[in-house]
Design an enzyme around this catalytic site. Structure first.
Site, PDB file in Angstrom:
ATOM      1  N   THR A  88     -46.464   2.530  74.911  1.00  0.00           N
ATOM      2  CA  THR A  88     -46.757   1.158  74.488  1.00  0.00           C
ATOM      3  C   THR A  88     -46.717   1.029  72.973  1.00  0.00           C
ATOM      4  OG1 THR A  88     -48.068   0.713  76.443  1.00  0.00           O
ATOM      5  CG2 THR A  88     -48.586  -0.602  74.511  1.00  0.00           C
ATOM      6  N   THR A  91     -50.230   5.974  76.705  1.00  0.00           N
ATOM      7  CA  THR A  91     -51.617   6.343  77.012  1.00  0.00           C
ATOM      8  C   THR A  91     -51.780   6.925  78.421  1.00  0.00           C
ATOM      9  OG1 THR A  91     -52.100   4.113  77.832  1.00  0.00           O
ATOM     10  CG2 THR A  91     -52.585   4.548  75.502  1.00  0.00           C
ATOM     11  N   ASP A  92     -50.849   6.563  79.336  1.00  0.00           N
ATOM     12  CA  ASP A  92     -51.120   6.846  80.753  1.00  0.00           C
ATOM     13  C   ASP A  92     -51.192   8.330  81.108  1.00  0.00           C
ATOM     14  OD1 ASP A  92     -51.471   4.215  81.291  1.00  0.00           O
ATOM     15  OD2 ASP A  92     -49.494   3.878  82.185  1.00  0.00           O
TER      16      ASP A  92
HETATM   17  C1  SIN Z   1     -49.444   2.814  77.428  1.00  0.00           C
HETATM   18  O1  SIN Z   1     -48.908   3.478  76.534  1.00  0.00           O
HETATM   19  O2  SIN Z   1     -50.578   2.289  77.237  1.00  0.00           O
HETATM   20  C2  SIN Z   1     -48.849   2.583  78.759  1.00  0.00           C
HETATM   21  C3  SIN Z   1     -47.429   2.995  78.866  1.00  0.00           C
HETATM   22  C4  SIN Z   1     -47.270   4.464  78.705  1.00  0.00           C
HETATM   23  O3  SIN Z   1     -48.149   5.240  79.089  1.00  0.00           O
HETATM   24  O4  SIN Z   1     -46.177   4.860  78.236  1.00  0.00           O
END
Ligand code: SIN
Length: 305
Positions: free
Chosen positions: A8, A87-88
């Site tokens: 993200t 983040t995932d």
């Molecule tokens: C995020 O980064 O918050 C979600 C998408 C990802 O993990 O690449």
């Protein structure tokens, strides 16, 4: 050195007001860094290792990332590494890198909960904070920095699907805070395990794939059916996330023990968000002190070795 993998933090939405309806992994790292005035003139280099939504993280990216980290960490001129990441699955990549690199220099993963196009994007500040940690004297090991909080790779987990401060360190608590470019450390840097890294990085360079290890969850009404399907499909290892203090439904436990007797490697973790399993005596399935996703990485690396 900044190594980029997408997420993200490199995402774009059609409008600045949209914090959730966006596409991750759209903007290159050079462009992202060029937008941060605080970095102009600093000795920061960047390399795009991948450009993915981290839900799709896979072995090819992990192997490339570990190898690029090993390459740059070996350069005397490199003080530390920052990795931009979704983040995932950030906690899995952080733990994987800690296990295979055990770096004496800092490797700092960072991320964002809002896309780069958001009215109040969090990515730029997270990158600035991560660079401050990577440049901090004495910093070592793999850590994550998000929303001004520093987490050790062993403890970090994504605990919220939306808010900017989306990560926690469970019972251990965070390693520290980044405040206006200064690190306030709350406890000691994680100690790097000695002598594990050289063989681990050699093993992964040779591996076309990691051994297949799946995660099974105990829950009300759990049965052994999924375990039997996995064994029939050739699984090499199973991590079971037990309820509470590592308890398993009797049907699931019987299927797991049959799988173990047939040569499938097992590890038992708890599905609880905090703590780890506490036992009077060793049970029939080896226990792991971390989350099921981190136990899976250890079992894969063990089977690979
Ligand atoms: C995020 O980064 O918050 C979600 C998408 C990802 O993990 O690449």
């Amino acid at each position: 050195m900044v190594l980029a993998t997408g997420g993200t933090i490199a995402g774009t939405a059609a409008s600045a007001g949209d914090n959730v309806g966006y596409s991750a992994a759209q903007i290159g790292i050079e462009q992202l860094l060029a937008r941060i005035p605080a970095l102009q003139g600093l000795p920061v280099l960047a390399e795009q290792v991948a450009q993915i939504d981290s839900k799709d993280m896979d072995w090819d990216v992990w192997r490339a990332l570990a190898q690029r980290c090993a390459h740059w960490l070996a350069q005397d001129s490199v003080q530390g590494i920052v990795i931009t990441h979704g983040t995932d699955t950030l906690e899995e990549t952080a733990y994987f890198l800690q296990q295979v690199l055990a770096p004496a220099k800092p490797v700092v993963l960072t991320c964002a909960m809002r896309p780069a196009t958001a009215l109040l994007a969090d990515g730029p500040q997270n990158i600035v904070d991560a660079l401050a940690v990577a440049a901090w004297p004495g910093a070592q090991g793999v850590v994550a920095v998000c929303a001004g909080v520093v987490h050790a790779a062993d403890d970090v987990a994504k605990v919220h699907p939306y808010r900017l401060d989306a990560f926690g360190s469970g019972d251990a608590g965070p390693l520290g805070h980044v405040e206006e470019g200064r690190l306030r450390l709350l406890r000691n840097w994680p100690v790097a395990p000695v002598n594990t890294a050289p063989s681990a990085i050699e093993n992964i360079a040779k591996a076309q794939q990691l051994p297949r290890v799946e995660i099974v969850l105990n829950h009300a009404g759990a049965s052994g059916a999924m375990v039997r399907d996995l064994v029939a499909g050739g699984v090499r290892g199973i991590v079971v996330a037990g309820t509470g203090n590592g308890t398993l439904h009797q049907g699931l436990e019987a299927a797991l023990l049959a799988a173990q007797a047939g040569g499938v490697a097992l590890l038992l973790a708890s599905r609880c968000a905090n703590g780890s399993i506490v036992r009077h005596a060793a049970g029939p399935i080896r226990m792991h002190a971390r989350s099921a996703v981190k136990a899976r990485i250890d079992l894969q690396l063990e089977l690979l070795a």
